[in-house]
Scaffold this active site. Structure first.
Site, PDB file in Angstrom:
ATOM      1  N   GLU A  47       0.839  -1.197   0.000  1.00 27.78           N
ATOM      2  CA  GLU A  47       0.000   0.000   0.000  1.00 27.78           C
ATOM      3  C   GLU A  47       0.881   1.256   0.000  1.00 27.78           C
ATOM      4  OE1 GLU A  47      -3.665   1.648   2.850  1.00 27.78           O
ATOM      5  OE2 GLU A  47      -2.399  -0.037   3.480  1.00 27.78           O
ATOM      6  N   LYS A 116      -9.024   2.456  -2.367  1.00 25.23           N
ATOM      7  CA  LYS A 116      -9.384   1.781  -1.121  1.00 25.23           C
ATOM      8  C   LYS A 116     -10.775   2.242  -0.676  1.00 25.23           C
ATOM      9  CE  LYS A 116      -7.276   0.963   3.472  1.00 25.23           C
ATOM     10  NZ  LYS A 116      -6.050   1.249   4.252  1.00 25.23           N
ATOM     11  N   CYS A 171      -5.597  -3.318   2.099  1.00 27.50           N
ATOM     12  CA  CYS A 171      -5.430  -3.415   3.556  1.00 27.50           C
ATOM     13  C   CYS A 171      -6.734  -3.579   4.321  1.00 27.50           C
ATOM     14  CB  CYS A 171      -4.638  -2.203   4.062  1.00 27.50           C
ATOM     15  SG  CYS A 171      -3.843  -2.523   5.666  1.00 27.50           S
TER      16      CYS A 171
END
Length: 659
Positions: A47, A116, A171
């Site tokens: 990330e 995300k 994540c």
């Protein structure tokens, strides 16, 4: 080169310096060069790997964002020389907001940006201070001009690379009640990439691995997880480059955490296997988590074809373990014990339930001194113990014939005595000779009639005794014999409850050993005869039906594995054919990897035998007695396997002829 359905993936965590974009780009290029040279088709970076994850409020600086965009453009240009598709983490400014994205780069171009969705803002995390959620682009997505390319920015994207359909989550997306990857998988993704920056906290790593494995199992996918490591700021937290690759619930590889160097792990995921499992699992793609049919959800996804996968030579080197004995428990002693105990408990519960349901307190079992009848006997004893029934209600019948050796006879008699069951000996020789006379069979011709007459005589005795004693006949035949049809029709093929029906031959030996060392240790200590010593000798006895006379030295001459082939190979063939629907060529390829001790021509010989027998012997499986399902492979026509008895094996045998 043939890919056999495999796809090589890499999870890379380069050294990083927060905000030093050029340094980070150089490290990324260096690591991708290595992964590409090793045949990777997909490289997953952490990330925000272009800038570093721990930049804090500096994410608001236009200079940093501009340099990050330039780095993505440079990475795209550099990718012209790579076969691998690269997923790099980068902050992207769009419409006055900032998004934590994965940039999808392949063959000289940026193909998409995946933002995300879930932004952690609890405990040590502050992401919503800087970033906005990717839900801003759901469901339609938006077009953005970024790094010199006009691409889609949306979480709902699938990127086809060869036979792989790759989707991305980042994540925290994984840690939520409804991870985006659940939707991605329902809409066709079979490889999930997770670009992560997951810090280390006591006990977090084990939980994180379980989370990744479980999500790969629920989504029936390969899951490639890459997290950042050395170089990220440790002002308040520590990052250890925790990278993991899982496939359908199994851990393929993980890296060594807390390294001070670049980290790279690679694995060959089996896309053919995943697709086969999805086809078999009827509930997999019917309804998505929000109640919509998955086909309705799929309409929101943009699918981009990035071209072929890397031309990886999987025959030269396969980056995954191929289990030689897939039915036999593997792991540490505690895991082995737990799995064996579970298998035996299933068998015992099945028989105990049947006995209790019909109100039966008597069981009849033929005991030969071989592995199968030994396991069936041990299971029967344990079932009687579980129900509180007297072991004398178990009638062990030994029926010596023309091929019975002293070794198996004495082991059968000794074991029954040690276990405290009722024992009866009935020699079948005279009855079989009379039958030979009745049907005109020359007893000097040791053909299939000679053998099967003995097997059917034994079964008749057991059935008739069960009527006389008011009991049921316990079957001893195992799963491997059912697969090969290695049983006499209406002979040992038949019983009233087959406790070993779900247990393959390679597992039988293991379970007998486990039972000897665990359940029956006390019997061995207290009994007049040492059961453990007898069981140890039974384990070492060659597998044989003992239907032809012994040699002059009294030893077994009719060894099953000389006739039909090694069971460790046949069980390997069965597992991969039944469980994943693999064809002969792939099974042959895998068998060579798993069993390097066998010459290729030997593997091929027995593989041909397996397919020929498996297809021609279905009629025996179509009418087998009840028996408990133990593992993921079972051949009951009332359970997992339905096949016409008169089906052609031509397709499979023809493919073998091409090898």
């Amino acid at each position: 080169m043939k890919d056999f359905g495999f796809f090589r993936v890499a999870a890379v965590s380069p050294l990083v310096k927060p905000t030093d974009v050029q340094y980070n780009l150089d490290r990324i290029v260096e690591q991708v060069d290595i992964a590409d040279s090793r045949g990777a088709s997909l490289v997953v970076l952490p990330e925000l790997s272009i800038t570093g994850y721990t930049c804090g409020d500096l994410f608001a600086q236009k200079l940093l964002l501009d340099k990050a965009e330039q780095a993505i453009a440079a990475l795209a240009t550099r990718s012209l020389g790579w076969n691998a598709t690269v997923l790099a983490g980068v902050p992207v400014s769009f419409r006055g907001r900032l998004y934590n994205c994965a940039a999808v780069i392949s063959h000289g171009a940026l193909h998409g940006l995946v933002p995300k969705i879930y932004l952690p803002t609890y405990n040590e995390f502050y992401e919503s201070r800087w970033f906005s959620s990717g839900r801003d682009f759901m469901p339609e997505g938006s077009t953005i001009t970024y790094a010199g390319a006009e691409v889609t920015i949306s979480p709902l994207q699938i990127f086809k690379v060869g036979k792989a359909s790759v989707a991305v989550e980042i994540c925290e997306d994984l840690w939520t009640p409804l991870p985006p990857s659940s939707y991605h998988a329902l809409c066709g993704a079979n490889v999930i990439a997770n670009l992560s920056a997951s810090n280390e906290v006591l006990l977090k790593h084990a939980y994180r691995k379980d989370l990744i494995a479980n999500q790969s199992a629920r989504t029936v996918s390969a899951y490639v997880y890459s997290s950042c490591g050395f170089g990220e700021s440790t002002q308040d937290v520590v990052f250890a480059a925790s990278s993991v690759i899982c496939e359908n619930g199994s851990l393929l590889v993980e890296n060594e955490r807390f390294s001070t160097t670049d980290s790279m792990i690679m694995a060959d995921v089996d896309l053919e296997k995943l697709d086969a499992l999805r086809r078999k699992q009827s509930t997999f793609d019917s309804i998505s988590p929000d109640g919509l049919f998955s086909a309705d959800t799929a309409s929101f996804y943009k699918v981009s074809d990035l071209g072929p996968a890397a031309n990886t030579d999987f025959e030269k080197k396969l980056l995954r373990h191929v289990e030689a004995l897939p039915f036999v428990p593997a792991g540490n002693p505690a895991e082995l014990d737990a799995r064996a105990r579970e298998i035996v408990s299933i068998q015992v519960a099945g028989l105990a339930t049947r006995l209790s349901h019909i109100g039966c307190k008597t069981a009849v079992i033929g005991v030969s001194g071989g592995l199968d009848s030994t396991l069936a006997l041990l299971i029967t004893v344990m079932a009687f113990d579980k129900l509180g029934l007297d072991r004398t209600g178990i009638y062990g019948i030994t029926m010596p014939g023309f091929g019975t050796t002293d070794r198996t006879y004495s082991n059968a008699m000794g074991l029954m005595a040690a276990l405290g069951i009722s024992v009866q000996e009935i020699n079948i020789s005279n009855a079989v000779m009379q039958h030979f006379y009745d049907i005109g069979q020359d007893p000097n011709i040791h053909d299939i009639t000679y053998e099967n007459c003995q097997a059917r005589e034994r079964t008749q005795i057991l059935m008739d005794l069960s009527n006389k004693l008011g009991g049921i006949v316990i079957g001893t035949g195992d799963l491997s014999e059912l697969a090969l049809g290695w049983a006499t029709y209406n002979g040992d093929h038949m019983s009233m409850y087959g406790v070993n029906a779900g247990v393959p031959k390679t597992l039988v030996r293991y379970l007998v050993k486990w039972a000897s060392e665990n359940y029956f240790a006390a019997d061995a200590a207290d009994g007049a005869v040492n059961a453990s010593a007898i069981l140890a000798d039974i384990i070492d006895t060659p597998i044989s039906p003992e239907l032809v006379p012994a040699g002059e030295d009294g030893q077994i001459v009719q060894k099953t594995e000389d006739l039909v082939g090694p069971y460790e190979l046949h069980d390997f063939f069965l597992y991969n054919f039944f469980r994943f629907g693999f064809g002969p060529k792939k099974i042959f390829f895998l068998a060579k990897k798993a069993h390097p001790g066998y010459p290729d021509d030997v593997i091929l010989k027995w593989l041909k035998t397996f397919f020929r027998r498996f297809f021609t012997q279905q009629f025996k499986r179509s009418c087998i007695p009840d028996g408990p399902k133990v593992g993921s492979v079972v051949l009951s026509p009332r359970g997992d396997w339905r096949m016409p008895s008169d089906i052609s094996a031509k397709l499979w045998l023809s493919e073998l002829e091409e090898l």
